[in-house]
Design a protein around this motif. Structure first.
Motif, PDB file in Angstrom:
ATOM      1  N   ILE A 350       0.759  -1.199   0.151  1.00 17.81           N
ATOM      2  CA  ILE A 350      -0.005  -0.053  -0.042  1.00 17.81           C
ATOM      3  C   ILE A 350       0.939   1.228   0.005  1.00 17.81           C
ATOM      4  CG2 ILE A 350      -1.708   1.429   1.349  1.00 17.81           C
ATOM      5  CD1 ILE A 350      -2.846  -1.345   2.193  1.00 17.81           C
ATOM      6  N   SER A 351       1.938   1.341   0.930  1.00 20.80           N
ATOM      7  CA  SER A 351       2.839   2.511   0.927  1.00 20.80           C
ATOM      8  C   SER A 351       3.320   2.650  -0.490  1.00 20.80           C
ATOM      9  CB  SER A 351       3.464   2.347   2.463  1.00 20.80           C
ATOM     10  OG  SER A 351       4.263   1.297   2.129  1.00 20.80           O
ATOM     11  N   GLY A 352       4.084   1.510  -0.590  1.00 22.16           N
ATOM     12  CA  GLY A 352       4.987   1.623  -2.095  1.00 22.16           C
ATOM     13  C   GLY A 352       3.920   1.966  -3.136  1.00 22.16           C
ATOM     14  N   GLY A 353       2.791   1.377  -3.306  1.00 22.39           N
ATOM     15  CA  GLY A 353       1.977   1.950  -4.417  1.00 22.39           C
ATOM     16  C   GLY A 353       1.624   3.399  -4.298  1.00 22.39           C
ATOM     17  N   SER A 354       1.038   3.534  -3.247  1.00 19.44           N
ATOM     18  CA  SER A 354       0.927   5.155  -2.886  1.00 19.44           C
ATOM     19  C   SER A 354       1.824   6.259  -3.315  1.00 19.44           C
ATOM     20  CB  SER A 354       0.168   5.431  -1.431  1.00 19.44           C
ATOM     21  OG  SER A 354      -0.975   4.450  -1.208  1.00 19.44           O
ATOM     22  N   ALA A 355       3.187   5.882  -2.841  1.00 21.91           N
ATOM     23  CA  ALA A 355       3.957   6.583  -2.976  1.00 21.91           C
ATOM     24  C   ALA A 355       4.660   6.678  -4.477  1.00 21.91           C
ATOM     25  CB  ALA A 355       5.215   6.282  -2.120  1.00 21.91           C
ATOM     26  N   ILE A 356       4.394   5.518  -5.306  1.00 26.10           N
ATOM     27  CA  ILE A 356       4.854   5.661  -6.679  1.00 26.10           C
ATOM     28  C   ILE A 356       4.092   6.408  -7.527  1.00 26.10           C
ATOM     29  CG2 ILE A 356       5.304   4.120  -8.536  1.00 26.10           C
ATOM     30  CD1 ILE A 356       6.220   1.928  -6.646  1.00 26.10           C
ATOM     31  N   GLY A 357       2.642   6.065  -6.885  1.00 27.71           N
ATOM     32  CA  GLY A 357       1.550   7.035  -7.676  1.00 27.71           C
ATOM     33  C   GLY A 357       1.529   8.220  -7.483  1.00 27.71           C
ATOM     34  N   ALA A 358       2.099   8.858  -6.446  1.00 22.18           N
ATOM     35  CA  ALA A 358       2.342  10.293  -6.167  1.00 22.18           C
ATOM     36  C   ALA A 358       3.313  10.802  -7.033  1.00 22.18           C
ATOM     37  CB  ALA A 358       2.406  10.310  -4.493  1.00 22.18           C
ATOM     38  N   ALA A 359       4.348   9.920  -7.361  1.00 18.22           N
ATOM     39  CA  ALA A 359       5.333  10.617  -8.235  1.00 18.22           C
ATOM     40  C   ALA A 359       4.861  10.390  -9.550  1.00 18.22           C
ATOM     41  CB  ALA A 359       6.733   9.763  -7.973  1.00 18.22           C
ATOM     42  N   LEU A 360       4.323   9.457 -10.019  1.00 16.21           N
ATOM     43  CA  LEU A 360       3.812   9.420 -11.456  1.00 16.21           C
ATOM     44  C   LEU A 360       2.572  10.378 -11.862  1.00 16.21           C
ATOM     45  CD1 LEU A 360       3.775   5.526 -11.953  1.00 16.21           C
ATOM     46  CD2 LEU A 360       5.300   7.082 -12.854  1.00 16.21           C
ATOM     47  N   LEU A 361       1.885  10.757 -10.901  1.00 14.47           N
ATOM     48  CA  LEU A 361       0.788  11.700 -11.061  1.00 14.47           C
ATOM     49  C   LEU A 361       1.291  12.913 -11.391  1.00 14.47           C
ATOM     50  CD1 LEU A 361      -2.299  11.499 -10.629  1.00 14.47           C
ATOM     51  CD2 LEU A 361      -1.750  12.615  -8.274  1.00 14.47           C
TER      52      LEU A 361
END
Length: 407
Positions: A350-361
């Motif tokens: 969850i934390s990894g996905g959310s953090a990666i998503g924040a960068a890709l966003l």
């Protein structure tokens, strides 16, 4: 299963419902919360990843601490902490207070999720553990059907703060029900991983197999939350209308109900095949979502997004019971400890996905489903080649190369 057992499983499902609803609460109301707290949307999104980081760090030690009391006591305390967290979040006047509420809930998140499936397993015979696990995970599916879109809709009507107070009241009701559901009834099944055996018998776990299965699950969870954390932004970008968010969240949840029902039917008889089909459908759904913007006019894009979200939602709902039951089968009598490792991995995802998503966003919302598709494709390959999910009647005949006690 008799009516009393079904009722007890329903209460356990209610516990997962309120926990998941609070965990993903920011998803549908991310922009409203950001505006109210005067922070960026990306910063509010990190409330989810931050929650997961805390849960990942504390799960194993808190579950070890919880082993000193009864499983029922640990679960009830977890829900009481959640009530406090919900009230603190509802009264938050700034971002730091909101962070505090998330940390409070995260501290006991792993305890609830590590113990809830083993608790359900004690209520049924050994050959129905997969069904009981699916039933309990049905609460998280219901959170996707009612919790997330429901809190989004209610939040738009009465505000996100008042909505959190309603959720807190629901959590109190579930807590009262849990006290009844877990009281001694003489119905515990030894074959269903009874509490005494789970707490007293150690060293029967083949640690490498549990860790491999958990690692595959981490990649899948990362792929999911990479896109799901920013669901509102992603859907608005693909469909061209923010009003589609509630509809597609409901679509996601309803499909999840179907996925949960199907996994309940097949997880006890063909878990390996179920895992492969789940990963394949997940890849198809998130892949179609990535392709939606180039499929034609607005109507076609919205229809494609609806189908994609349904496939994605159904597969994700099925994935939880598949992996959780697999971990419990591999763990044998040490189900609580093995589940804590799995839950830790879940939170890392969850934390990894959310953090990666924040960068890709920051690059483009479309990078979210594209990256998720690549990760799920890797999971599908691992499931087909490595076959990490054990068969329904499989026990690891190899000598354990390590014990979860050493982790």
């Amino acid at each position: 299963m008799d009516a009393a057992t079904v009722a007890r499983l329903a209460v356990l499902a209610g516990a997962t419902f309120v926990y998941v609803t609070f965990e993903v609460f920011p998803v549908g109301l991310i922009q409203d919360i950001a505006q109210s707290l005067d922070v960026s949307t990306g910063r509010v999104g990190l409330l989810i990843s931050g929650y997961a980081v805390v849960a990942a760090v504390v799960t194993v030690p808190t579950v070890a601490l919880a082993s000193r009391v009864s499983r029922g006591t640990a679960l009830v305390v977890s829900l009481l902490v959640l009530v406090v967290a919900e009230v603190v979040a509802a009264t938050a006047t700034g971002f730091p207070t909101m962070v505090l509420s998330r940390v409070a809930a995260a501290l006991t998140h792993g305890v609830l999720w590590s113990l809830i499936a083993p608790a359900a397993a004690t209520l049924v015979p050994g050959d129905r553990v997969g069904t009981a696990t699916a039933a309990v995970f049905g609460g998280s599916t219901l959170a996707a059907i009612v919790g997330s879109p429901g809190t989004t809709l209610v939040g738009e009507l009465i505000g996100w703060r008042a909505t959190l107070l309603v959720l807190a009241a629901a959590t109190v009701a579930v807590t009262i029900g849990l006290v009844w559901a877990l009281r001694p009834s003489g119905r515990a099944h030894v074959a269903g991983t009874g509490e005494a055996a789970a707490r007293d018998t150690r060293g029967s776990v083949h640690c490498p197999r549990v860790l491999i299965l958990c690692a595959v699950a981490v990649v899948l969870i990362t792929a999911h939350f990479l896109s799901y954390t920013y669901f509102a932004v992603l859907v608005a970008d693909i469909t061209g209308t923010p009003s589609a968010v509630v509809v597609l969240l409901a679509d996601f949840g309803l499909a999840g109900a179907v996925g949960t029902w199907l996994v309940g039917r097949y997880n006890d008889t063909a878990p390996q095949r179920t895992a492969a089909v789940t990963a394949a459908v997940f890849a198809a759904g998130i892949g179609l979502l990535a392709l939606s913007p180039v499929l034609g006019g607005a109507g076609v894009r919205r229809a494609a997004a609806g189908v994609a979200v349904a496939l994605w939602g159904g597969a994700f709902a099925a994935a939880g019971p598949v992996f959780q039951t697999g971990v419990m089968r591999l763990a044998g009598a040490d189900a609580d400890r093995a589940s804590s490792v799995y839950v830790t991995g879940f939170q890392i995802g969850i934390s990894g996905g959310s953090a990666i998503g924040a960068a890709l966003l920051g690059l483009s919302p479309l990078w979210l489903p594209v990256t998720s598709t690549a990760l799920v494709a890797a999971v599908l390959l691992a499931v087909l080649v490595r076959r990490p999910v054990p068969a329904a009647d499989e026990t690891d005949s190899q000598e354990p190369e390590g014990s979860l006690q050493e982790l």
